[in-house]
Enzyme design. Sequence first.
Site, PDB file in Angstrom:
ATOM      1  N   ASP A 146       0.817  -1.214   0.000  1.00 58.51           N
ATOM      2  CA  ASP A 146       0.000   0.000   0.000  1.00 58.51           C
ATOM      3  C   ASP A 146       0.854   1.269   0.000  1.00 58.51           C
ATOM      4  O   ASP A 146       0.366   2.353   0.321  1.00 58.51           O
ATOM      5  CB  ASP A 146      -0.956  -0.016   1.202  1.00 58.51           C
ATOM      6  CG  ASP A 146      -0.223  -0.154   2.509  1.00 58.51           C
ATOM      7  OD1 ASP A 146       1.006  -0.413   2.480  1.00 58.51           O
ATOM      8  OD2 ASP A 146      -0.870  -0.014   3.558  1.00 58.51           O
ATOM      9  N   HIS A 202      21.911   0.644 -19.658  1.00 57.89           N
ATOM     10  CA  HIS A 202      21.112   1.126 -18.532  1.00 57.89           C
ATOM     11  C   HIS A 202      21.427   0.342 -17.267  1.00 57.89           C
ATOM     12  O   HIS A 202      20.539  -0.147 -16.569  1.00 57.89           O
ATOM     13  CB  HIS A 202      19.618   1.092 -18.878  1.00 57.89           C
ATOM     14  CG  HIS A 202      19.222   2.147 -19.857  1.00 57.89           C
ATOM     15  ND1 HIS A 202      18.026   2.160 -20.530  1.00 57.89           N
ATOM     16  CD2 HIS A 202      19.879   3.251 -20.302  1.00 57.89           C
ATOM     17  CE1 HIS A 202      17.975   3.224 -21.326  1.00 57.89           C
ATOM     18  NE2 HIS A 202      19.098   3.880 -21.203  1.00 57.89           N
ATOM     19  N   ASP A 213      25.951   8.375 -15.654  1.00 59.37           N
ATOM     20  CA  ASP A 213      24.874   8.988 -16.429  1.00 59.37           C
ATOM     21  C   ASP A 213      23.792   9.346 -15.418  1.00 59.37           C
ATOM     22  O   ASP A 213      23.084   8.459 -14.922  1.00 59.37           O
ATOM     23  CB  ASP A 213      24.357   7.997 -17.486  1.00 59.37           C
ATOM     24  CG  ASP A 213      23.267   8.602 -18.375  1.00 59.37           C
ATOM     25  OD1 ASP A 213      22.743   9.678 -18.050  1.00 59.37           O
ATOM     26  OD2 ASP A 213      22.942   7.950 -19.397  1.00 59.37           O
ATOM     27  N   ASP A 242      20.317  15.802 -18.085  1.00 63.87           N
ATOM     28  CA  ASP A 242      20.720  14.438 -18.470  1.00 63.87           C
ATOM     29  C   ASP A 242      22.176  14.501 -18.938  1.00 63.87           C
ATOM     30  O   ASP A 242      22.429  14.923 -20.065  1.00 63.87           O
ATOM     31  CB  ASP A 242      19.786  13.950 -19.598  1.00 63.87           C
ATOM     32  CG  ASP A 242      20.077  12.524 -20.027  1.00 63.87           C
ATOM     33  OD1 ASP A 242      20.931  11.857 -19.416  1.00 63.87           O
ATOM     34  OD2 ASP A 242      19.433  12.073 -21.004  1.00 63.87           O
ATOM     35  N   HIS A 253      23.157   2.694 -29.892  1.00 67.31           N
ATOM     36  CA  HIS A 253      22.025   3.602 -29.640  1.00 67.31           C
ATOM     37  C   HIS A 253      22.157   4.855 -30.505  1.00 67.31           C
ATOM     38  O   HIS A 253      23.193   5.089 -31.115  1.00 67.31           O
ATOM     39  CB  HIS A 253      21.924   3.962 -28.159  1.00 67.31           C
ATOM     40  CG  HIS A 253      23.122   4.669 -27.575  1.00 67.31           C
ATOM     41  ND1 HIS A 253      23.377   6.000 -27.779  1.00 67.31           N
ATOM     42  CD2 HIS A 253      24.128   4.218 -26.779  1.00 67.31           C
ATOM     43  CE1 HIS A 253      24.468   6.343 -27.123  1.00 67.31           C
ATOM     44  NE2 HIS A 253      24.967   5.283 -26.516  1.00 67.31           N
ATOM     45  N   HIS A 284      18.354  12.693 -27.910  1.00 68.34           N
ATOM     46  CA  HIS A 284      16.884  12.727 -27.834  1.00 68.34           C
ATOM     47  C   HIS A 284      16.476  14.108 -27.362  1.00 68.34           C
ATOM     48  O   HIS A 284      17.279  14.854 -26.800  1.00 68.34           O
ATOM     49  CB  HIS A 284      16.374  11.643 -26.863  1.00 68.34           C
ATOM     50  CG  HIS A 284      17.081  11.655 -25.529  1.00 68.34           C
ATOM     51  ND1 HIS A 284      16.733  12.509 -24.526  1.00 68.34           N
ATOM     52  CD2 HIS A 284      18.133  10.936 -25.055  1.00 68.34           C
ATOM     53  CE1 HIS A 284      17.527  12.305 -23.476  1.00 68.34           C
ATOM     54  NE2 HIS A 284      18.406  11.373 -23.774  1.00 68.34           N
ATOM     55  N   HIS A 335      13.235  11.695 -22.044  1.00 65.81           N
ATOM     56  CA  HIS A 335      13.105  11.422 -23.482  1.00 65.81           C
ATOM     57  C   HIS A 335      11.844  12.177 -23.883  1.00 65.81           C
ATOM     58  O   HIS A 335      10.742  11.659 -23.809  1.00 65.81           O
ATOM     59  CB  HIS A 335      12.992   9.922 -23.756  1.00 65.81           C
ATOM     60  CG  HIS A 335      14.234   9.175 -23.376  1.00 65.81           C
ATOM     61  ND1 HIS A 335      14.317   7.819 -23.305  1.00 65.81           N
ATOM     62  CD2 HIS A 335      15.472   9.615 -23.051  1.00 65.81           C
ATOM     63  CE1 HIS A 335      15.550   7.464 -22.944  1.00 65.81           C
ATOM     64  NE2 HIS A 335      16.256   8.536 -22.779  1.00 65.81           N
ATOM     65  N   GLU A 366      24.963  12.501 -27.188  1.00 62.70           N
ATOM     66  CA  GLU A 366      25.547  11.494 -26.312  1.00 62.70           C
ATOM     67  C   GLU A 366      26.102  10.263 -27.033  1.00 62.70           C
ATOM     68  O   GLU A 366      25.631   9.138 -26.823  1.00 62.70           O
ATOM     69  CB  GLU A 366      24.515  11.051 -25.274  1.00 62.70           C
ATOM     70  CG  GLU A 366      23.143  10.683 -25.826  1.00 62.70           C
ATOM     71  CD  GLU A 366      22.197  10.180 -24.731  1.00 62.70           C
ATOM     72  OE1 GLU A 366      22.582   9.260 -23.990  1.00 62.70           O
ATOM     73  OE2 GLU A 366      21.085  10.711 -24.633  1.00 62.70           O
ATOM     74  N   TYR A 407      30.990   1.013 -26.737  1.00 65.44           N
ATOM     75  CA  TYR A 407      30.790  -0.029 -25.720  1.00 65.44           C
ATOM     76  C   TYR A 407      31.408  -1.319 -26.230  1.00 65.44           C
ATOM     77  O   TYR A 407      30.815  -2.012 -27.057  1.00 65.44           O
ATOM     78  CB  TYR A 407      29.288  -0.208 -25.447  1.00 65.44           C
ATOM     79  CG  TYR A 407      28.607   1.125 -25.235  1.00 65.44           C
ATOM     80  CD1 TYR A 407      28.648   1.761 -23.992  1.00 65.44           C
ATOM     81  CD2 TYR A 407      27.976   1.783 -26.295  1.00 65.44           C
ATOM     82  CE1 TYR A 407      28.071   3.014 -23.816  1.00 65.44           C
ATOM     83  CE2 TYR A 407      27.397   3.031 -26.123  1.00 65.44           C
ATOM     84  CZ  TYR A 407      27.439   3.644 -24.884  1.00 65.44           C
ATOM     85  OH  TYR A 407      26.879   4.878 -24.703  1.00 65.44           O
ATOM     86  N   ARG A 411      30.700   6.861 -22.562  1.00 67.24           N
ATOM     87  CA  ARG A 411      29.678   7.729 -23.167  1.00 67.24           C
ATOM     88  C   ARG A 411      29.933   9.146 -22.656  1.00 67.24           C
ATOM     89  O   ARG A 411      30.350   9.313 -21.497  1.00 67.24           O
ATOM     90  CB  ARG A 411      28.258   7.260 -22.796  1.00 67.24           C
ATOM     91  CG  ARG A 411      27.161   8.162 -23.333  1.00 67.24           C
ATOM     92  CD  ARG A 411      25.753   7.520 -23.296  1.00 67.24           C
ATOM     93  NE  ARG A 411      25.256   7.209 -21.976  1.00 67.24           N
ATOM     94  CZ  ARG A 411      25.211   5.983 -21.457  1.00 67.24           C
ATOM     95  NH1 ARG A 411      25.624   4.944 -22.140  1.00 67.24           N
ATOM     96  NH2 ARG A 411      24.747   5.788 -20.240  1.00 67.24           N
ATOM     97  N   GLU A 461      27.861  12.806 -22.607  1.00 73.60           N
ATOM     98  CA  GLU A 461      26.523  13.348 -22.923  1.00 73.60           C
ATOM     99  C   GLU A 461      26.363  14.766 -22.397  1.00 73.60           C
ATOM    100  O   GLU A 461      26.594  15.031 -21.217  1.00 73.60           O
ATOM    101  CB  GLU A 461      25.443  12.447 -22.281  1.00 73.60           C
ATOM    102  CG  GLU A 461      24.033  12.994 -22.420  1.00 73.60           C
ATOM    103  CD  GLU A 461      22.959  12.048 -21.889  1.00 73.60           C
ATOM    104  OE1 GLU A 461      23.253  11.272 -20.955  1.00 73.60           O
ATOM    105  OE2 GLU A 461      21.829  12.093 -22.411  1.00 73.60           O
TER     106      GLU A 461
END
Length: 440
Positions: A38, A242, A259, A270, A349, A353, A360, A384, A388, A412, A414
């Site tokens: 709950d 991710h 990130d 971001d 990727h 964005h 996003h 970005e 990899y 990466r 970004e």
Amino acid sequence: MIDLTQTEYRQRRERLMEKIGNGTAIFRSAPHAVMHNDVEYVYRQDSDFFYLTGFNEPEAVAVLAPHHAEHRFILFVQPKDPEKETWTGYRWGVEGVKEYFGADEAYPIHELDEKLPQYLEKADRIFYHLGRDRKFNDIILSHWQRLIAGYPKRGTAPIAIEDTNFILHPMRLVKSPTELEMIRQATAISATAHNRAREFAKVGKYEYQIQAEIEHTFRIEGGIGPAYPSIVASGKNACILHYIENNCQLQDNDLLLIDAGCSYGYYNGDITRTFPVNGKFTPEQKIIYELVLDAQLKAIEAVQPGQPYNCFHDTAVRVLVEGLMDLGLLVGDIEEIIKEEKYKPFYMHRTGHWLGLDVHDAGGYKCNEETWQTLQAGHVLTVEPGMYISPDIKPVEGQPEVPERWRGIGIRIEDDVLVTPTGHEVLTSATPKSVAEMEY
Ligand code: GLY
Ligand code: MN
Ligand code: MN
């Protein structure tokens, strides 16, 4: 605290109403998200709903009916209830939303079925986005069905449902001066957090400790918290795009990819930075880092008003592919490698964005199958690129095996970029990224 004025929300509604003519638009608040049993997550309003109302309570429906004689903006909300408010906090209630949020009329949410038809029956179309809540979709559809059934006698009924995304999201794409202030604040806090995290990250610390440092900064600087689950990925974890477990210990010679971005109000930052935990890149790490940085700087340069959206992705891909070919990690004809996406085991990727109320953010990337959206002043996007080289990377057929020394490197970089009338502005430049600045 920077915030949008009620005037701005009203102006947005006016613009939307101009576009829907004799239609009626319906927006639903976001549902509660359950954490467990709950207990619920902190409530976060649906971005479309918030964009038009600034109202952040659940169990609400906003109706825009520009053709209605008396009420053009109607809110259905949770009624005041002192006992419930003792538990779950203040509610504006029916009178409150009329006074503060500028609703021409308001009703308790349980009167939706009874009161909604009067705003639909003279509309020529219903504007509504089919959401995840099937039951609510059914409510709207059954109203529509009843109105259509009554058409022969009444002579009016909405003859179609149109998705609100197609009119609202192009509006959300171009940011107003106040929205930009909010985004600037979100990106400034995000940059500060990255700078502190880089100072704090040392061999022997755990990824979650770096995460704590970042998220502490978000909150203490006045942000709401993380805009998305913070990614703190050391060593080969950075090859998982991710990765959010954040439970490994930082090792000597690891890179650390962070990130993380902060929400300020409802707007987001971001940022990704990648740096050597012990203060020095290994030769291989440095080569890949410089390649990704080169791709990122050139991609940012490509962000210009009037250019098609894909320009900066294409730029980044070309730089990365050239670099991989120089290293002998890709072989063949460059045009073919790009066209057939043979680089994808290394870079899977896209390069960015839209950024705004959603990380996003809303808004299309394409106008039709062939044509990309054109960049224009007021657009905010991320740039970005990354690389990899996972420990078990599998090149596409015909491409060489990747030598051991490159494996396990994930990088990466970004930044958040505003398109300006004459070029662009990097909103996150307060957090460094040159090789010299990433080393100590
Ligand atoms: N942090 C998610 C992204 O960069 O898109
Ligand atoms: Mn991003
Ligand atoms: Mn990111």
